[in-house]
Enzyme design. Structure first.
Site, PDB file in Angstrom:
ATOM      1  N   GLY A 114       0.885  -1.273  -0.161  1.00  0.00           N
ATOM      2  CA  GLY A 114      -0.074  -0.061   0.071  1.00  0.00           C
ATOM      3  C   GLY A 114       0.921   1.142   0.100  1.00  0.00           C
ATOM      4  O   GLY A 114       2.036   1.264   0.529  1.00  0.00           O
ATOM      5  N   CYS A 115       0.278   2.384  -0.631  1.00  0.00           N
ATOM      6  CA  CYS A 115       1.180   3.582  -0.501  1.00  0.00           C
ATOM      7  C   CYS A 115       1.672   4.114   0.684  1.00  0.00           C
ATOM      8  O   CYS A 115       2.629   4.548   0.915  1.00  0.00           O
ATOM      9  CB  CYS A 115       0.494   4.466  -1.487  1.00  0.00           C
ATOM     10  SG  CYS A 115      -1.186   4.790  -1.103  1.00  0.00           S
ATOM     11  N   HIS A 116       0.524   4.217   1.530  1.00  0.00           N
ATOM     12  CA  HIS A 116       0.828   4.810   2.985  1.00  0.00           C
ATOM     13  C   HIS A 116       1.772   4.036   3.657  1.00  0.00           C
ATOM     14  O   HIS A 116       2.704   4.543   4.233  1.00  0.00           O
ATOM     15  CB  HIS A 116      -0.480   5.141   3.700  1.00  0.00           C
ATOM     16  CG  HIS A 116      -1.371   6.107   2.964  1.00  0.00           C
ATOM     17  ND1 HIS A 116      -1.165   7.476   2.772  1.00  0.00           N
ATOM     18  CD2 HIS A 116      -2.296   5.803   2.163  1.00  0.00           C
ATOM     19  CE1 HIS A 116      -2.033   8.030   1.935  1.00  0.00           C
ATOM     20  NE2 HIS A 116      -2.840   7.201   1.740  1.00  0.00           N
TER      21      HIS A 116
END
Length: 185
Positions: A114-116
């Site tokens: 995931g990006c975060h």
């Protein structure tokens, strides 16, 4: 050598459309496209998994879990863009450590990070590995996100009926039960 065949399960969602667009003009692969009217048919999807060498799962978590069952025994390698398998499969973050890229190359199932969580892990993992950060240290992560990860309904709401409340950031995931927390830990 034959060109690899790639299938995108969930090719009409936001992530699937993006991947499809990026792969569409490549001459070194065959992109398998399921007819729009058959994309929800289990038999048609199973056939795509059987034909493909690699499949991207661009589905909500529960649908991704179901797709894995459907793909079972087909020999297709899977890359899951959902959060369903991020702590169970090979984590698709080659910079994580010196052996991670090879683990990804060898894996039949790879969880796309995931990006975060990637931003958080990129900063914290080297500090933890080197001993500069005690693994028991309590950390807080702050990040801002847009609305495109919320799916078609949220995108439509923001693009067609945006309210003033939608313009300002709002806090969420403060109960330590956010779905990205296991991945970050």
């Amino acid at each position: 050598m034959t060109r690899p065949k790639i299938y995108i399960d969930g090719q009409s969602g936001t992530t699937g459309l993006e991947i499809r667009q990026r792969l569409a003009d490549r001459s070194d692969i065959d992109l398998l496209i399921i007819p729009e009217d058959r994309r929800h048919e289990e038999a048609a999807r199973k056939q795509m998994f059987e034909e493909a060498d690699l499949a991207f799962l661009c589905l909500p978590d529960e649908a991704a879990r179901e797709a894995v069952q459907l793909a079972e025994g087909t020999g297709v390698r899977l890359i899951d863009a959902s959060t369903a398998h991020r702590t169970a499969w090979t984590y698709g973050f080659p910079e994580l450590d010196r052996n991670q890229e090879e683990r990804i190359r060898q894996a039949d199932k790879v969880a796309n990070p995931g990006c975060h969580a990637t931003g958080f892990i990129a900063a914290v993992a080297p500090l933890s590995r080197s001993g500069l950060l005690d693994p028991e240290t309590v950390l807080t992560a702050f990040s801002l996100t847009g609305y495109t990860g919320g799916g078609k309904k949220m995108i439509a709401a923001y693009e067609t009926g945006k309210t003033p409340q939608m313009e300002a950031p709002k806090a969420y995931g403060l109960d330590l039960n956010h779905k990205h927390l296991p991945e970050m830990m």
